[in-house]
Scaffold this motif. Structure first.
Motif, PDB file in Angstrom:
ATOM      1  N   PHE A 137       0.819  -1.215   0.000  1.00  0.00           N
ATOM      2  CA  PHE A 137       0.000   0.000   0.000  1.00  0.00           C
ATOM      3  C   PHE A 137       0.854   1.267   0.000  1.00  0.00           C
ATOM      4  O   PHE A 137       0.422   2.304  -0.515  1.00  0.00           O
ATOM      5  N   ILE A 138       2.060   1.195   0.545  1.00  0.00           N
ATOM      6  CA  ILE A 138       2.978   2.338   0.413  1.00  0.00           C
ATOM      7  C   ILE A 138       3.332   2.531  -1.060  1.00  0.00           C
ATOM      8  O   ILE A 138       3.308   3.655  -1.582  1.00  0.00           O
ATOM      9  N   LEU A 139       3.661   1.430  -1.740  1.00  0.00           N
ATOM     10  CA  LEU A 139       3.995   1.509  -3.166  1.00  0.00           C
ATOM     11  C   LEU A 139       2.797   1.986  -3.974  1.00  0.00           C
ATOM     12  O   LEU A 139       2.925   2.863  -4.846  1.00  0.00           O
ATOM     13  N   ALA A 140       1.618   1.421  -3.707  1.00  0.00           N
ATOM     14  CA  ALA A 140       0.416   1.818  -4.453  1.00  0.00           C
ATOM     15  C   ALA A 140       0.081   3.282  -4.209  1.00  0.00           C
ATOM     16  O   ALA A 140      -0.294   4.013  -5.129  1.00  0.00           O
ATOM     17  N   GLY A 141       0.224   3.728  -2.959  1.00  0.00           N
ATOM     18  CA  GLY A 141       0.005   5.135  -2.649  1.00  0.00           C
ATOM     19  C   GLY A 141       1.026   6.031  -3.332  1.00  0.00           C
ATOM     20  O   GLY A 141       0.696   7.124  -3.793  1.00  0.00           O
ATOM     21  N   PHE A 142       2.265   5.565  -3.405  1.00  0.00           N
ATOM     22  CA  PHE A 142       3.321   6.327  -4.085  1.00  0.00           C
ATOM     23  C   PHE A 142       2.970   6.564  -5.547  1.00  0.00           C
ATOM     24  O   PHE A 142       3.087   7.675  -6.065  1.00  0.00           O
ATOM     25  N   VAL A 143       2.521   5.484  -6.213  1.00  0.00           N
ATOM     26  CA  VAL A 143       2.130   5.609  -7.623  1.00  0.00           C
ATOM     27  C   VAL A 143       0.954   6.573  -7.765  1.00  0.00           C
ATOM     28  O   VAL A 143       0.934   7.415  -8.664  1.00  0.00           O
ATOM     29  N   LYS A 144      -0.024   6.468  -6.873  1.00  0.00           N
ATOM     30  CA  LYS A 144      -1.185   7.363  -6.890  1.00  0.00           C
ATOM     31  C   LYS A 144      -0.742   8.816  -6.719  1.00  0.00           C
ATOM     32  O   LYS A 144      -1.205   9.710  -7.437  1.00  0.00           O
ATOM     33  N   GLY A 145       0.157   9.065  -5.780  1.00  0.00           N
ATOM     34  CA  GLY A 145       0.632  10.417  -5.564  1.00  0.00           C
ATOM     35  C   GLY A 145       1.464  10.941  -6.720  1.00  0.00           C
ATOM     36  O   GLY A 145       1.476  12.138  -6.994  1.00  0.00           O
ATOM     37  N   MET A 146       2.138  10.031  -7.416  1.00  0.00           N
ATOM     38  CA  MET A 146       3.024  10.425  -8.504  1.00  0.00           C
ATOM     39  C   MET A 146       2.264  10.767  -9.787  1.00  0.00           C
ATOM     40  O   MET A 146       2.512  11.791 -10.413  1.00  0.00           O
ATOM     41  N   ILE A 147       1.307   9.903 -10.181  1.00  0.00           N
ATOM     42  CA  ILE A 147       0.646  10.101 -11.480  1.00  0.00           C
ATOM     43  C   ILE A 147      -0.869  10.214 -11.380  1.00  0.00           C
ATOM     44  O   ILE A 147      -1.548  10.338 -12.393  1.00  0.00           O
ATOM     45  N   GLY A 148      -1.432  10.173 -10.161  1.00  0.00           N
ATOM     46  CA  GLY A 148      -2.858  10.407  -9.992  1.00  0.00           C
ATOM     47  C   GLY A 148      -3.750   9.197 -10.187  1.00  0.00           C
ATOM     48  O   GLY A 148      -4.970   9.304 -10.099  1.00  0.00           O
ATOM     49  N   LEU A 149      -3.177   8.030 -10.457  1.00  0.00           N
ATOM     50  CA  LEU A 149      -3.961   6.802 -10.603  1.00  0.00           C
ATOM     51  C   LEU A 149      -3.041   5.614 -10.334  1.00  0.00           C
ATOM     52  O   LEU A 149      -1.862   5.780 -10.072  1.00  0.00           O
ATOM     53  N   GLY A 150      -3.609   4.405 -10.365  1.00  0.00           N
ATOM     54  CA  GLY A 150      -2.785   3.211 -10.227  1.00  0.00           C
ATOM     55  C   GLY A 150      -2.867   2.536  -8.873  1.00  0.00           C
ATOM     56  O   GLY A 150      -2.350   1.431  -8.702  1.00  0.00           O
ATOM     57  N   LEU A 151      -3.538   3.167  -7.885  1.00  0.00           N
ATOM     58  CA  LEU A 151      -3.589   2.572  -6.549  1.00  0.00           C
ATOM     59  C   LEU A 151      -4.266   1.196  -6.563  1.00  0.00           C
ATOM     60  O   LEU A 151      -3.691   0.218  -6.076  1.00  0.00           O
ATOM     61  N   LEU A 200     -12.140  -3.409   8.917  1.00  0.00           N
ATOM     62  CA  LEU A 200     -11.167  -2.836   9.851  1.00  0.00           C
ATOM     63  C   LEU A 200      -9.765  -2.839   9.261  1.00  0.00           C
ATOM     64  O   LEU A 200      -9.010  -1.874   9.401  1.00  0.00           O
ATOM     65  N   ALA A 201      -9.403  -3.934   8.582  1.00  0.00           N
ATOM     66  CA  ALA A 201      -8.093  -4.010   7.944  1.00  0.00           C
ATOM     67  C   ALA A 201      -7.968  -2.980   6.833  1.00  0.00           C
ATOM     68  O   ALA A 201      -6.913  -2.359   6.648  1.00  0.00           O
ATOM     69  N   SER A 202      -9.057  -2.770   6.088  1.00  0.00           N
ATOM     70  CA  SER A 202      -9.056  -1.794   5.011  1.00  0.00           C
ATOM     71  C   SER A 202      -8.819  -0.383   5.549  1.00  0.00           C
ATOM     72  O   SER A 202      -8.082   0.410   4.951  1.00  0.00           O
ATOM     73  N   ILE A 203      -9.427  -0.074   6.690  1.00  0.00           N
ATOM     74  CA  ILE A 203      -9.212   1.234   7.320  1.00  0.00           C
ATOM     75  C   ILE A 203      -7.770   1.367   7.804  1.00  0.00           C
ATOM     76  O   ILE A 203      -7.138   2.426   7.669  1.00  0.00           O
ATOM     77  N   ALA A 204      -7.216   0.267   8.343  1.00  0.00           N
ATOM     78  CA  ALA A 204      -5.855   0.296   8.880  1.00  0.00           C
ATOM     79  C   ALA A 204      -4.819   0.604   7.798  1.00  0.00           C
ATOM     80  O   ALA A 204      -3.830   1.298   8.063  1.00  0.00           O
ATOM     81  N   VAL A 205      -5.047   0.106   6.565  1.00  0.00           N
ATOM     82  CA  VAL A 205      -4.049   0.326   5.519  1.00  0.00           C
ATOM     83  C   VAL A 205      -4.125   1.734   4.938  1.00  0.00           C
ATOM     84  O   VAL A 205      -3.350   2.070   4.026  1.00  0.00           O
ATOM     85  N   LEU A 206      -5.024   2.575   5.456  1.00  0.00           N
ATOM     86  CA  LEU A 206      -4.999   3.986   5.056  1.00  0.00           C
ATOM     87  C   LEU A 206      -3.674   4.644   5.434  1.00  0.00           C
ATOM     88  O   LEU A 206      -3.179   5.519   4.719  1.00  0.00           O
ATOM     89  N   ILE A 207      -3.095   4.219   6.553  1.00  0.00           N
ATOM     90  CA  ILE A 207      -1.851   4.843   7.027  1.00  0.00           C
ATOM     91  C   ILE A 207      -0.716   4.647   6.028  1.00  0.00           C
ATOM     92  O   ILE A 207      -0.119   5.633   5.562  1.00  0.00           O
ATOM     93  N   PRO A 208      -0.367   3.400   5.650  1.00  0.00           N
ATOM     94  CA  PRO A 208       0.694   3.261   4.647  1.00  0.00           C
ATOM     95  C   PRO A 208       0.326   3.863   3.289  1.00  0.00           C
ATOM     96  O   PRO A 208       1.206   4.344   2.567  1.00  0.00           O
ATOM     97  N   THR A 209      -0.962   3.853   2.965  1.00  0.00           N
ATOM     98  CA  THR A 209      -1.378   4.450   1.690  1.00  0.00           C
ATOM     99  C   THR A 209      -1.054   5.936   1.641  1.00  0.00           C
ATOM    100  O   THR A 209      -0.482   6.442   0.664  1.00  0.00           O
TER     101      THR A 209
END
Length: 247
Positions: A15-29, A198-207
């Motif tokens: 989710f850190i990687l997926a969030g990185f891609v989202k932040g970089m190009i606006g999609l891909g998460l 609950l797990a989905s909410i928890a991964v908001l942090i690394p995202t």
């Protein structure tokens, strides 16, 4: 879910990687998250983890002054997404998990090839009347079958002549509706339970950690170069998932 230390670290890193891609190009998460998570868990379980990060980040992305105007223009496609997701209900879960992995691999391959190609599509405004619902239904069906909601919505939105800011907002709107449709389908099929929520909410942090890092890197790395490597990586991942599904 197996929440021993190693799976937790792997999920957080994805989710850190997926969030990185989202932040970089606006999609891909969702594409990155579903693709990598499916290496070690069923696609339906991976899709359940995706719901909160996808919904929250895309609600943030769709906010803007032209939301109402874009909604009026895109509602036929968005309605089609809901219809297509209903038609594809059940493919991602239960006995269909093996076929879902295959479908996910094929979807990633197609998306990567479209992204790597130099083809510039164009849809005339008067063609949107019939094209938008068809694109929406296809996107919803693929979303229900794979958990990935980029095809054919992303190429279509890129082809209808939106400027940069409107395109980013339109992508956020499309992804938000697709996320809600996916979540509703998983809930209906009994694949989205309290623990998954609950797990989905928890991964908001690394995202969000990844997103902020991606936004920082966007100012220092050529987006064109990053997109090329992003699509090459998706291509390799898609071939791997497809090959694993048939082996």
């Amino acid at each position: 879910m197996d929440f021993h230390l190693l799976p937790l670290i792997a999920v957080a890193a994805i989710f850190i990687l997926a969030g990185f891609v989202k932040g970089m190009i606006g999609l891909g998460l969702p594409t990155i998250a579903i693709g990598l998570l499916s290496l070690f868990m069923p696609p339906a379980q991976a899709a359940s983890l995706l719901i909160a990060p996808s919904l929250i980040t895309n609600l943030w992305q769709l906010s803007g002054p032209r939301l109402l105007e874009l909604s009026r223009r895109l509602w036929p496609m968005l309605t089609g997404v809901c219809v297509g997701a209903w038609l594809g209900g059940g493919i991602l879960t239960g006995a269909n998990a093996g076929r879902a992995v295959m479908a996910l691999g094929v979807a990633l391959i197609v998306y990567a090839l479209v992204g790597l190609s130099a083809i510039k599509l164009s849809v005339p405004r008067n063609a949107e009347v019939w094209a938008a619902p068809l694109v929406g239904i296809a996107t919803g069906f693929i979303t229900a079958a794979t958990g990935v909601f980029v095809l054919p919505a992303v190429p279509y939105l890129q082809a209808i002549g939106l400027d940069k800011d409107d395109l980013i907002q339109a992508l956020g709107l499309s992804f938000t509706v697709s996320t809600i449709a996916l979540g509703a389908g998983l809930l209906h099929d009994g694949a989205f339970e309290t623990r998954a929520a609950l797990a989905s909410i928890a991964v908001l942090i690394p995202t969000f950690i990844g997103m902020y890092a991606g936004q920082f890197a966007r100012e220092r790395v050529s987006p064109a170069t990053f997109r090329r490597w992003f699509f090459l990586g998706l291509l390799a991942l898609g071939f791997y998932l497809a090959a694993r599904a048939v082996s």
